[in-house]
Design an enzyme around this catalytic site. Sequence first.
Site, PDB file in Angstrom:
ATOM      1  N   ARG A 103       0.845  -1.187   0.000  1.00  0.00           N
ATOM      2  CA  ARG A 103       0.000   0.000   0.000  1.00  0.00           C
ATOM      3  C   ARG A 103       0.878   1.232   0.000  1.00  0.00           C
ATOM      4  O   ARG A 103       1.737   1.378   0.865  1.00  0.00           O
ATOM      5  CB  ARG A 103      -0.798   0.013   1.309  1.00  0.00           C
ATOM      6  CG  ARG A 103      -2.197  -0.324   1.149  1.00  0.00           C
ATOM      7  CD  ARG A 103      -2.996  -0.268   2.397  1.00  0.00           C
ATOM      8  NE  ARG A 103      -2.436   0.240   3.628  1.00  0.00           N
ATOM      9  CZ  ARG A 103      -3.166   0.583   4.669  1.00  0.00           C
ATOM     10  NH1 ARG A 103      -4.470   0.516   4.606  1.00  0.00           N
ATOM     11  NH2 ARG A 103      -2.622   1.011   5.774  1.00  0.00           N
ATOM     12  N   THR A 107      -1.138   7.513  -0.519  1.00  0.00           N
ATOM     13  CA  THR A 107      -2.442   7.405  -1.196  1.00  0.00           C
ATOM     14  C   THR A 107      -3.270   6.231  -0.684  1.00  0.00           C
ATOM     15  O   THR A 107      -4.472   6.161  -0.931  1.00  0.00           O
ATOM     16  CB  THR A 107      -2.242   7.200  -2.713  1.00  0.00           C
ATOM     17  OG1 THR A 107      -1.611   5.914  -2.902  1.00  0.00           O
ATOM     18  CG2 THR A 107      -1.369   8.291  -3.317  1.00  0.00           C
ATOM     19  N   ASP A 199       0.940  -3.076  12.252  1.00  0.00           N
ATOM     20  CA  ASP A 199       1.356  -3.470  10.897  1.00  0.00           C
ATOM     21  C   ASP A 199       1.723  -4.951  10.907  1.00  0.00           C
ATOM     22  O   ASP A 199       2.734  -5.361  11.487  1.00  0.00           O
ATOM     23  CB  ASP A 199       2.562  -2.616  10.462  1.00  0.00           C
ATOM     24  CG  ASP A 199       2.894  -2.851   8.988  1.00  0.00           C
ATOM     25  OD1 ASP A 199       3.103  -4.017   8.600  1.00  0.00           O
ATOM     26  OD2 ASP A 199       2.934  -1.869   8.234  1.00  0.00           O
TER      27      ASP A 199
END
Length: 208
Positions: A103, A107, A199
């Site tokens: 990713r 954005t 994460d």
Amino acid sequence: MAVVLVDHPLVQHKLSILRDKRTGPKEFRELIEELSSLIAYEATRNLSLEMTDVETPLEVAHCRQISGKKLGLIPILRAGLGMIGGILRLVPAAKVGHLGMYRDPKTLQPVDYYYKIPEDLPERDIFLLDPMLATGGSAVASVKFLRDRGARTITFMGIIASREGIRALQEAAPDVDIYTAAIDEELNDHGYIVPGLGDAGDRLFGTE
Ligand code: PRP
Ligand code: URA
């Protein structure tokens, strides 16, 4: 299309340790494997069976075996890699493809950078693996990528999904069933699932 929340006590117990920030990479990896096995147990519930006769030491038993269905496991790199071992232990004959996707942190759009997938994709029931379904962008792009190469039946297997991610995947691919151990309500400003687990790739591979 179904969204299946796997709420077995073992799954929920292991998930609570997985979420804990004090859980280090070794235990985190083990838990992801165990959770993946347990979730795969549910996600493979509808595999078709055929009759077979087996000779026990005493007499013939009328048994059932999986009817030669071909499976394909496609982990989305990196974090999906952590799910492979636990699932292959249950379905060792499955072929494994890899799909590299990250990713963009600004954005939040998925960027694909690598793939190697089984050539007979259309003949296989595909399980797309990623512990985290956040905005859904990576899963949606992965489903499109696999569809463009002929994949027919695709099931998404994750560990934590956000409401937004589920909605996005359902809208883009209404026929993809989603299996997850948790549905979290929100994403933060950086697109992380909250409370989530942080994460997943960094926690698996110790890169945070
Ligand atoms: C994470 C995760 C998913 C994706 C989910 O990967 O493993 O692939 O983000 O987010 P989304 O639903 O908003 O697309 P990441 O991009 O961090 O890559 P990594 O696994 O290589 O760290
Ligand atoms: N990717 C992760 O690893 N965690 C999140 O919460 C969102 C995306």
